[in-house]
Design a protein around this motif. Structure first.
Motif, PDB file in Angstrom:
ATOM      1  N   UNK A 199       0.805  -1.218   0.000  1.00 10.90           N
ATOM      2  CA  UNK A 199       0.000   0.000   0.000  1.00 10.90           C
ATOM      3  C   UNK A 199       0.844   1.276   0.000  1.00 10.90           C
ATOM      4  N   UNK A 200       2.102   1.154  -0.397  1.00 15.39           N
ATOM      5  CA  UNK A 200       2.980   2.319  -0.515  1.00 15.39           C
ATOM      6  C   UNK A 200       3.547   2.390  -1.933  1.00 15.39           C
ATOM      7  N   UNK A 201       3.715   3.608  -2.431  1.00 17.67           N
ATOM      8  CA  UNK A 201       4.310   3.786  -3.745  1.00 17.67           C
ATOM      9  C   UNK A 201       5.704   3.167  -3.757  1.00 17.67           C
ATOM     10  N   UNK A 202       5.950   2.318  -4.740  1.00 17.69           N
ATOM     11  CA  UNK A 202       7.247   1.654  -4.839  1.00 17.69           C
ATOM     12  C   UNK A 202       8.051   2.152  -6.034  1.00 17.69           C
ATOM     13  N   UNK A 203       7.416   2.212  -7.209  1.00 21.72           N
ATOM     14  CA  UNK A 203       8.150   2.613  -8.392  1.00 21.72           C
ATOM     15  C   UNK A 203       7.276   3.335  -9.399  1.00 21.72           C
ATOM     16  N   UNK A 204       7.899   4.192 -10.186  1.00 29.26           N
ATOM     17  CA  UNK A 204       7.225   4.894 -11.270  1.00 29.26           C
ATOM     18  C   UNK A 204       8.118   4.785 -12.503  1.00 29.26           C
ATOM     19  N   UNK A 205       7.545   4.345 -13.615  1.00 29.97           N
ATOM     20  CA  UNK A 205       8.284   4.200 -14.857  1.00 29.97           C
ATOM     21  C   UNK A 205       7.618   5.062 -15.930  1.00 29.97           C
ATOM     22  N   UNK A 206       8.431   5.900 -16.574  1.00 28.47           N
ATOM     23  CA  UNK A 206       7.933   6.761 -17.644  1.00 28.47           C
ATOM     24  C   UNK A 206       8.373   6.170 -18.987  1.00 28.47           C
ATOM     25  N   UNK A 207       7.425   6.079 -19.910  1.00 27.67           N
ATOM     26  CA  UNK A 207       7.728   5.614 -21.250  1.00 27.67           C
ATOM     27  C   UNK A 207       7.544   6.751 -22.253  1.00 27.67           C
ATOM     28  N   UNK A 208       8.267   6.659 -23.367  1.00 24.42           N
ATOM     29  CA  UNK A 208       7.999   7.603 -24.449  1.00 24.42           C
ATOM     30  C   UNK A 208       6.823   7.073 -25.273  1.00 24.42           C
ATOM     31  N   UNK A 209       6.347   7.802 -26.263  1.00 24.75           N
ATOM     32  CA  UNK A 209       5.184   7.340 -27.032  1.00 24.75           C
ATOM     33  C   UNK A 209       5.369   5.985 -27.710  1.00 24.75           C
ATOM     34  N   UNK A 210       6.629   5.587 -27.941  1.00 26.02           N
ATOM     35  CA  UNK A 210       6.903   4.296 -28.569  1.00 26.02           C
ATOM     36  C   UNK A 210       7.004   3.164 -27.549  1.00 26.02           C
ATOM     37  N   UNK A 211       6.820   3.476 -26.271  1.00 26.40           N
ATOM     38  CA  UNK A 211       6.858   2.455 -25.236  1.00 26.40           C
ATOM     39  C   UNK A 211       8.232   2.183 -24.665  1.00 26.40           C
ATOM     40  N   UNK A 212       9.211   2.992 -25.026  1.00 25.16           N
ATOM     41  CA  UNK A 212      10.570   2.817 -24.514  1.00 25.16           C
ATOM     42  C   UNK A 212      10.698   3.511 -23.159  1.00 25.16           C
ATOM     43  N   UNK A 213      11.293   2.839 -22.203  1.00 24.75           N
ATOM     44  CA  UNK A 213      11.473   3.404 -20.868  1.00 24.75           C
ATOM     45  C   UNK A 213      12.533   4.504 -20.902  1.00 24.75           C
ATOM     46  N   UNK A 214      12.178   5.697 -20.432  1.00 23.46           N
ATOM     47  CA  UNK A 214      13.123   6.809 -20.443  1.00 23.46           C
ATOM     48  C   UNK A 214      13.457   7.303 -19.037  1.00 23.46           C
ATOM     49  N   UNK A 215      12.659   6.876 -18.061  1.00 24.49           N
ATOM     50  CA  UNK A 215      12.912   7.353 -16.699  1.00 24.49           C
ATOM     51  C   UNK A 215      12.286   6.394 -15.698  1.00 24.49           C
ATOM     52  N   UNK A 216      13.017   6.146 -14.607  1.00 28.92           N
ATOM     53  CA  UNK A 216      12.518   5.297 -13.531  1.00 28.92           C
ATOM     54  C   UNK A 216      12.747   5.985 -12.193  1.00 28.92           C
ATOM     55  N   UNK A 217      11.814   5.791 -11.284  1.00 32.76           N
ATOM     56  CA  UNK A 217      11.974   6.264  -9.911  1.00 32.76           C
ATOM     57  C   UNK A 217      11.560   5.147  -8.960  1.00 32.76           C
ATOM     58  N   UNK A 218      12.343   4.969  -7.889  1.00 32.37           N
ATOM     59  CA  UNK A 218      12.027   3.965  -6.885  1.00 32.37           C
ATOM     60  C   UNK A 218      11.981   4.637  -5.515  1.00 32.37           C
ATOM     61  N   UNK A 219      10.938   4.341  -4.756  1.00 32.96           N
ATOM     62  CA  UNK A 219      10.689   4.982  -3.469  1.00 32.96           C
ATOM     63  C   UNK A 219      10.855   3.924  -2.378  1.00 32.96           C
ATOM     64  N   UNK A 220      11.814   4.139  -1.487  1.00 33.33           N
ATOM     65  CA  UNK A 220      12.224   3.099  -0.555  1.00 33.33           C
ATOM     66  C   UNK A 220      12.366   3.651   0.870  1.00 33.33           C
TER      67      UNK A 220
END
Length: 240
Positions: free
Chosen positions: A165-186
């Motif tokens: 029940x806690x935010x763990x990760x956020x992944x941003x993709x570009x319009x083509x579905x390629x991962x361009x940014x990740x964040x992890x909350x720990x």
């Protein structure tokens, strides 16, 4: 300072960042207990794709009512980093050193989201992003948020994972579905009933090369009574 702010602006184009801000503006509804202020000791370690490294230490103060994010830097040298509206100010000895435009908005930061109990869904539930898919992997619940149809040539999906029940990760993709940014909350810390990540890891990928930023928080104080001058900086008198 510029190395740090250049790093956090990477991963999304300026046009994409503007669209994200617009899409996330409509509302951040308050749920549960309401909080107004947070301050903490922090450290920021950055390693760029070219091999450069930096360390920054200090305190951060944020009051959601005036929406100024104020970093009081103690290392490598004493200065203030202030984000207000759409500007970032670097202040040293009460004088303005740099003034940089930014599309970052206070309402979409970890500080504002935590104070408003919107961190679990990364504040996306009350924006124009919509849920496209929900899946489970081991102990993670992963929600895919899709931008409006009219912006999908510029913005990609955002994947938000929740653990216990806690935010763990956020992944941003570009319009083509390629991962361009990740964040992890720990390493979450609970102070006065407020849950806040003690460690945030961010990875930006540019042309196949990764840059890393690790931010740690400790000695968190919630709804401090006093130190009002630390939570607001009068920028009207600033000059070079």
């Amino acid at each position: 300072m510029r190395q740090f702010f250049d790093f956090i602006m990477k991963g999304l184009s300026r046009k994409s960042l503007l669209l994200v801000c617009i899409l996330c503006l409509p509302s951040f509804l308050l749920v549960g207990q309401q909080y107004n202020r947070i301050r903490a000791d922090f450290s920021i370690k950055v390693r760029t794709s070219s091999g450069g490294q930096s360390l920054t230490l200090g305190q951060i103060f944020y009051d959601k009512n005036n929406k100024q994010i104020i970093y009081y830097i103690s290392f490598p040298e004493r200065e203030i980093w202030l984000t207000a509206d759409t500007m970032i100010y670097q202040i040293r000895n009460d004088k303005l050193v740099t003034k940089t435009a930014t599309f970052a908005i206070a309402e979409f930061t970890v500080f504002h989201l935590a104070l408003n109990s919107r961190l679990q869904d990364f504040g996306l539930r009350n924006t124009q992003y919509t849920i496209g898919d929900v899946s489970r992997e081991a102990d993670l619940v992963i929600t895919t948020w899709s931008p409006p149809e009219k912006t999908r040539q510029t913005l990609g999906n955002i994947l938000v994972s929740v653990k216990n029940k806690q935010l763990f990760g956020v992944i941003f993709q570009n319009p083509q579905g390629v991962v361009i940014r990740k964040q992890f909350f720990e390493e979450y810390l609970v102070t006065n009933g407020l849950s806040f990540p003690g460690r945030i890891v961010e990875i930006n990928t540019i042309e196949g090369r990764d840059s890393y930023q690790v931010t740690t928080y400790k000695n968190i104080v919630v709804d401090e009574m006093g130190n009002d001058n630390k939570y607001f900086y009068n920028i009207s008198g600033l000059h070079f």
